[in-house]
Scaffold this motif. Structure first.
Motif, PDB file in Angstrom:
ATOM      1  N   ASP A 144       0.818  -1.217   0.000  1.00 18.18           N
ATOM      2  CA  ASP A 144       0.000   0.000   0.000  1.00 18.18           C
ATOM      3  C   ASP A 144       0.852   1.266   0.000  1.00 18.18           C
ATOM      4  N   ASP A 145       2.010   1.206   0.659  1.00 13.42           N
ATOM      5  CA  ASP A 145       2.835   2.417   0.772  1.00 13.42           C
ATOM      6  C   ASP A 145       3.923   2.490  -0.298  1.00 13.42           C
ATOM      7  N   ASP A 146       3.922   1.568  -1.259  1.00 16.53           N
ATOM      8  CA  ASP A 146       4.891   1.625  -2.353  1.00 16.53           C
ATOM      9  C   ASP A 146       4.530   2.740  -3.332  1.00 16.53           C
ATOM     10  N   ASP A 147       5.548   3.380  -3.864  1.00 17.86           N
ATOM     11  CA  ASP A 147       5.355   4.376  -4.920  1.00 17.86           C
ATOM     12  C   ASP A 147       5.422   3.636  -6.253  1.00 17.86           C
ATOM     13  N   SER A 148       4.262   3.238  -6.755  1.00 17.01           N
ATOM     14  CA  SER A 148       4.231   2.397  -7.950  1.00 17.01           C
ATOM     15  C   SER A 148       4.839   3.099  -9.155  1.00 17.01           C
ATOM     16  N   ALA A 149       4.613   4.395  -9.290  1.00 18.24           N
ATOM     17  CA  ALA A 149       5.180   5.125 -10.427  1.00 18.24           C
ATOM     18  C   ALA A 149       6.707   5.127 -10.358  1.00 18.24           C
ATOM     19  N   ALA A 150       7.265   5.324  -9.162  1.00 13.31           N
ATOM     20  CA  ALA A 150       8.722   5.327  -9.006  1.00 13.31           C
ATOM     21  C   ALA A 150       9.301   3.952  -9.330  1.00 13.31           C
ATOM     22  N   LEU A 151       8.602   2.888  -8.943  1.00 15.54           N
ATOM     23  CA  LEU A 151       9.089   1.532  -9.218  1.00 15.54           C
ATOM     24  C   LEU A 151       9.120   1.249 -10.719  1.00 15.54           C
ATOM     25  N   VAL A 152       8.140   1.790 -11.443  1.00 14.62           N
ATOM     26  CA  VAL A 152       8.162   1.651 -12.898  1.00 14.62           C
ATOM     27  C   VAL A 152       9.338   2.429 -13.474  1.00 14.62           C
ATOM     28  N   ARG A 153       9.516   3.669 -13.023  1.00 13.35           N
ATOM     29  CA  ARG A 153      10.609   4.502 -13.551  1.00 13.35           C
ATOM     30  C   ARG A 153      11.974   3.882 -13.266  1.00 13.35           C
ATOM     31  N   GLN A 154      12.134   3.259 -12.094  1.00  9.76           N
ATOM     32  CA  GLN A 154      13.425   2.705 -11.693  1.00  9.76           C
ATOM     33  C   GLN A 154      13.712   1.344 -12.316  1.00  9.76           C
ATOM     34  N   GLY A 155      12.730   0.784 -13.025  1.00  8.58           N
ATOM     35  CA  GLY A 155      12.950  -0.472 -13.721  1.00  8.58           C
ATOM     36  C   GLY A 155      12.613  -1.716 -12.933  1.00  8.58           C
ATOM     37  N   HIS A 156      12.032  -1.568 -11.732  1.00  4.81           N
ATOM     38  CA  HIS A 156      11.656  -2.746 -10.951  1.00  4.81           C
ATOM     39  C   HIS A 156      10.600  -3.573 -11.673  1.00  4.81           C
ATOM     40  N   CYS A 157       9.799  -2.923 -12.483  1.00  5.35           N
ATOM     41  CA  CYS A 157       8.777  -3.630 -13.256  1.00  5.35           C
ATOM     42  C   CYS A 157       8.487  -2.821 -14.508  1.00  5.35           C
ATOM     43  N   GLU A 158       7.859  -3.480 -15.476  1.00  3.56           N
ATOM     44  CA  GLU A 158       7.379  -2.756 -16.653  1.00  3.56           C
ATOM     45  C   GLU A 158       5.944  -2.289 -16.462  1.00  3.56           C
ATOM     46  N   LEU A 159       5.169  -3.104 -15.735  1.00  2.38           N
ATOM     47  CA  LEU A 159       3.751  -2.820 -15.530  1.00  2.38           C
ATOM     48  C   LEU A 159       3.439  -2.883 -14.043  1.00  2.38           C
ATOM     49  N   ALA A 160       2.764  -1.882 -13.527  1.00  6.58           N
ATOM     50  CA  ALA A 160       2.318  -1.885 -12.132  1.00  6.58           C
ATOM     51  C   ALA A 160       0.804  -1.810 -12.117  1.00  6.58           C
ATOM     52  N   PHE A 161       0.166  -2.800 -11.504  1.00  9.17           N
ATOM     53  CA  PHE A 161      -1.290  -2.854 -11.402  1.00  9.17           C
ATOM     54  C   PHE A 161      -1.692  -2.487  -9.983  1.00  9.17           C
ATOM     55  N   THR A 162      -2.523  -1.465  -9.849  1.00  3.10           N
ATOM     56  CA  THR A 162      -2.874  -0.983  -8.514  1.00  3.10           C
ATOM     57  C   THR A 162      -4.202  -0.243  -8.558  1.00  3.10           C
ATOM     58  N   HIS A 163      -4.692   0.109  -7.373  1.00  6.60           N
ATOM     59  CA  HIS A 163      -5.884   0.945  -7.321  1.00  6.60           C
ATOM     60  C   HIS A 163      -5.519   2.383  -7.690  1.00  6.60           C
ATOM     61  N   LEU A 164      -6.469   3.077  -8.249  1.00  3.61           N
ATOM     62  CA  LEU A 164      -6.290   4.439  -8.711  1.00  3.61           C
ATOM     63  C   LEU A 164      -7.125   5.389  -7.853  1.00  3.61           C
TER      64      LEU A 164
END
Length: 288
Positions: free
Chosen positions: A129-149
Motif C-alpha cells: 500500500d505504501d509503495d510508490d508504484s510510479a517510481a518503481l516503474v521509472r526505476q525499472g523494478h517492473c514494466e507494468l504496475a497494477f494498482t488501485h487508482l
C-alpha cells in the motif's frame, strides 16, 4: 559487468538466498556466491548483508534491483529479436500488483497472455500500500504496475481497467439485516477488522460511513490482508472486502451483503510506453 552476474543477483533476490537461487539456476551454491561477490567488487558496493545463512539487501542492493531487471529484460529482448518480426514473442515480463488487483484482473490477464505467448516468463511481485508504484516503474523494478487508482504518475501512462466493488462481510454467527443490498445507513453497529489508518481503502470506507452518520468501531487492525478472512470466520469482527474475496468467504459460512450506495475503487495499470520490452508491448496491446 556480465549478464550472468545480473541474473544471479536477481535470482538471489527473488529466491531468498544463495541456496534457492542455485536451485533455480541449476548451479552449485559457490558459483552463485562467487558471481555475486565479483559483481559487488565491480560495483564497489555491498549488495547484501550476510546474516548467518541469510541474505538481506543493502541500500545499494535495493537501488540495483531495478537496473538489473532492466538489463536482463533488454538482453532477453535482444535475443528474441533474432527470431524475426513474425516469430513468437520471447523474454521476461516483470509485473507488480497490489493484493486484490493481483487476484482480479491480473491473474486472468496473465493467464490469457501466457496462452498467447508461452515463451514469455512472467514474474508477478507484490505491491504494498505504501509503495510508490510510479517510481518503481521509472526505476525499472517492473514494466507494468497494477494498482488501485488514482495514482500520481507524471510522464507515465495510467489506464483504468475496471472497478472493484466492496461488500460487508460478517462472522457466521452474526445476524445481518435481510436486505441485500443493505443501505449504509442501516448497517448494524458491528466491531470491525480494519487495515491501517493511512491505507486508502480504509479512508474511503470511513468517509462513506461518516456520510451516513456511522462511525468505525475497531475490533482489530490487521496489517496482513491475507489473514482478514480467517479473522472474520474466527468471529473477531466484520469487515469490508472486494466482492470476489467476499464471495469466497460466503461459501465458508460468512454473512455477506452488498452495499447501497455501492462502494467502488477503480484499478488500472501504470507503465512507460517508451521503455516497454516486446513482451511488455504485447501485454499492453492485449489490454485493448
Amino acid at each position: 559487468m556480465e549478464l550472468r552476474q545480473a541474473r544471479y543477483f536477481l535470482a538471489v533476490v527473488e529466491h531468498g538466498g544463495v541456496a534457492g537461487a542455485a536451485t533455480a539456476l541449476g548451479l552449485a551454491g559457490p558459483s552463485v556466491s562467487q558471481a555475486v561477490r565479483a559483481l559487488e567488487r565491480e560495483l564497489g558496493a555491498e549488495l547484501f548483508h550476510r546474516i548467518g545463512r541469510g541474505m538481506v539487501l543493502t541500500a545499494a542492493g535495493r537501488a540495483f534491483v531495478g537496473p538489473a531487471r532492466r538489463i536482463v529484460r533488454s538482453a532477453l529482448a535482444a535475443d528474441g529479436a533474432a527470431v524475426g518480426p513474425d516469430g513468437p514473442v520471447r523474454g521476461r515480463l516483470d509485473v507488480l500488483a497490489s493484493t486484490y488487483v493481483a487476484v482480479h484482473p491480473v491473474a486472468g490477464l496473465v493467464g490469457a497472455f501466457r496462452r498467447a505467448h508461452p515463451e514469455v516468463a512472467v514474474r508477478i511481485g507484490a505491491l504494498a500500500d505504501d509503495d510508490d508504484s510510479a517510481a518503481l516503474v521509472r526505476q525499472g523494478h517492473c514494466e507494468l504496475a497494477f494498482t488501485h487508482l488514482p495514482v500520481p504518475a507524471p510522464g507515465l501512462t495510467v489506464r483504468e481497467l475496471g472497478r472493484h466493488e466492496y461488500r460487508l462481510v460478517a462472522p457466521p454467527d452474526v445476524d445481518l439485516p435481510a436486505a441485500d443490498p443493505l443501505d449504509l445507513a442501516d448497517l448494524p453497529d458491528l466491531p470491525l477488522i480494519v487495515v491501517p489508518q493511512a491505507v486508502p481503502v480504509r479512508i474511503q470506507i470511513e468517509r462513506e460511513l461518516l456520510s451516513v452518520g456511522k462511525r468505525t468501531r475497531v475490533a482489530a487492525v490487521c496489517h496482513h490482508r491475507e489473514a482478514i478472512g480467517a479473522l472474520v470466520l474466527a468471529g473477531v469482527g466484520a469487515t469490508f472486502l472486494e466482492r470476489s474475496a467476499a464471495e469466497r468467504l460466503a461459501g465458508l459460512g460468512a454473512g455477506v451483503r452488498a452495499l447501497r450506495p455501492a462502494v467502488h475503487r477503480p484499478h488500472g495499470v501504470i507503465y512507460d510506453p517508451r521503455r516497454l520490452s516486446p513482451a511488455g508491448q504485447a501485454f499492453v496491446a492485449a489490454l485493448g
